[in-house]
Design an enzyme around this catalytic site. Structure first.
Site, PDB file in Angstrom:
ATOM      1  N   HIS A  53      42.930  13.186  47.793  1.00 24.06           N
ATOM      2  CA  HIS A  53      43.601  12.033  47.196  1.00 24.06           C
ATOM      3  C   HIS A  53      43.947  11.026  48.295  1.00 24.06           C
ATOM      4  CE1 HIS A  53      46.851  15.062  47.993  1.00 24.06           C
ATOM      5  NE2 HIS A  53      47.216  14.064  48.750  1.00 24.06           N
TER       6      HIS A  53
HETATM    7  C1  T46 Z   1      49.024  15.107  51.180  1.00 22.79           C
HETATM    8  C2  T46 Z   1      48.518  16.444  51.594  1.00 22.79           C
HETATM    9  C3  T46 Z   1      48.300  16.541  53.066  1.00 22.79           C
HETATM   10  C4  T46 Z   1      56.182  18.105  45.193  1.00 22.79           C
HETATM   11  O1  T46 Z   1      56.837  18.378  44.171  1.00 22.79           O
HETATM   12  N1  T46 Z   1      56.800  17.487  46.238  1.00 22.79           N
HETATM   13  C5  T46 Z   1      56.137  17.168  47.382  1.00 22.79           C
HETATM   14  O2  T46 Z   1      56.746  16.601  48.313  1.00 22.79           O
HETATM   15  C6  T46 Z   1      54.751  17.513  47.482  1.00 22.79           C
HETATM   16  C7  T46 Z   1      53.965  17.186  48.748  1.00 22.79           C
HETATM   17  C8  T46 Z   1      54.142  18.133  46.434  1.00 22.79           C
HETATM   18  N2  T46 Z   1      54.868  18.422  45.301  1.00 22.79           N
HETATM   19  C9  T46 Z   1      54.181  19.104  44.171  1.00 22.79           C
HETATM   20  C10 T46 Z   1      53.165  18.253  43.443  1.00 22.79           C
HETATM   21  C11 T46 Z   1      52.178  19.283  42.930  1.00 22.79           C
HETATM   22  O3  T46 Z   1      52.636  19.788  41.697  1.00 22.79           O
HETATM   23  O4  T46 Z   1      53.460  20.216  44.694  1.00 22.79           O
HETATM   24  C12 T46 Z   1      52.265  20.404  43.961  1.00 22.79           C
HETATM   25  C13 T46 Z   1      51.067  20.437  44.881  1.00 22.79           C
HETATM   26  O5  T46 Z   1      50.884  19.129  45.437  1.00 22.79           O
HETATM   27  P1  T46 Z   1      49.433  18.559  45.842  1.00 22.79           P
HETATM   28  O6  T46 Z   1      48.429  19.056  44.893  1.00 22.79           O
HETATM   29  O7  T46 Z   1      49.577  17.094  46.019  1.00 22.79           O
HETATM   30  O8  T46 Z   1      49.229  19.296  47.260  1.00 22.79           O
HETATM   31  P2  T46 Z   1      48.169  18.996  48.378  1.00 22.79           P
HETATM   32  O9  T46 Z   1      48.356  20.048  49.421  1.00 22.79           O
HETATM   33  O10 T46 Z   1      46.813  18.784  47.841  1.00 22.79           O
HETATM   34  O11 T46 Z   1      48.614  17.578  49.005  1.00 22.79           O
HETATM   35  C14 T46 Z   1      49.760  17.499  49.819  1.00 22.79           C
HETATM   36  C15 T46 Z   1      50.526  16.225  49.523  1.00 22.79           C
HETATM   37  O12 T46 Z   1      50.822  16.151  48.131  1.00 22.79           O
HETATM   38  C16 T46 Z   1      49.780  14.991  49.919  1.00 22.79           C
HETATM   39  O13 T46 Z   1      50.660  13.896  49.965  1.00 22.79           O
HETATM   40  O14 T46 Z   1      48.681  14.110  51.798  1.00 22.79           O
HETATM   41  O15 T46 Z   1      49.364  17.526  51.180  1.00 22.79           O
END
Ligand code: T46
Length: 142
Positions: A53
């Site tokens: 993303h």
């Molecule tokens: C990024 C990469 C490097 C939250 O509730 N709070 C938070 O601060 C974060 C980061 C995530 N979440 C929740 C949202 C989703 O339900 O945690 C779940 C997994 O998040 P996501 O699918 O976005 O995770 P990654 O590892 O793909 O991405 C994360 C960050 O979201 C993103 O900003 O740059 O790590």
């Protein structure tokens, strides 16, 4: 508008003592923005990828505090892959940059310093929408 050339490795201070090392960072000093949020990624399943993303406004610094991972950044025109494997080095990722985190080593822990609180509305999770948003920002600024 920033691109993958603006993604850069930041050397973080490392203080070595006979007992081990310590690294401290400060928002607006070592890190090129005020830090509003810190999160960490760990217990990554074998061969799983994270990211996939971009963020409309969020800037981040990604640090592999333990182990190794590869971050691929993409600005719609160019892609670059950067290995992170040092606790005293962080990858700065500006806004409007697509990122993919992959090839996590077993037990890797990745700490992310973020410029803004969590906001799902700041995410662009579709690559086609990301390309369209970049192109519309480029036209608006020319
Ligand atoms: C990024 C990469 C490097 C939250 O509730 N709070 C938070 O601060 C974060 C980061 C995530 N979440 C929740 C949202 C989703 O339900 O945690 C779940 C997994 O998040 P996501 O699918 O976005 O995770 P990654 O590892 O793909 O991405 C994360 C960050 O979201 C993103 O900003 O740059 O790590």
């Amino acid at each position: 508008m920033t691109g993958v050339d603006d993604c850069r490795l930041i050397e973080l201070p490392r203080i070595d003592r006979p007992q081990g090392a310590i690294t401290a960072v400060e928002g607006g000093v070592t890190i090129p923005f005020e830090i509003a949020r810190i999160y960490y990624i760990y217990d990554v399943v074998y061969q799983a990828n994270r990211g996939g993303h971009a963020h409309k406004e969020l800037q981040q610094v990604i640090v592999a505090v333990l182990g190794r991972l590869v971050v691929t950044v993409d600005d719609g025109a160019q892609r670059r892959s950067i290995v992170l494997d040092r606790a005293d080095q962080g990858l700065y990722v500006p806004r409007m940059t697509w990122r993919e985190l992959e090839q996590f080593s077993s037990g890797a822990v990745c700490v992310v310093l973020a410029s803004l609180p969590y906001d799902e509305a700041d995410y662009i999770r579709d690559h086609g929408a990301f390309l369209a948003a970049r192109s519309s920002e480029a036209s608006a600024s020319s």
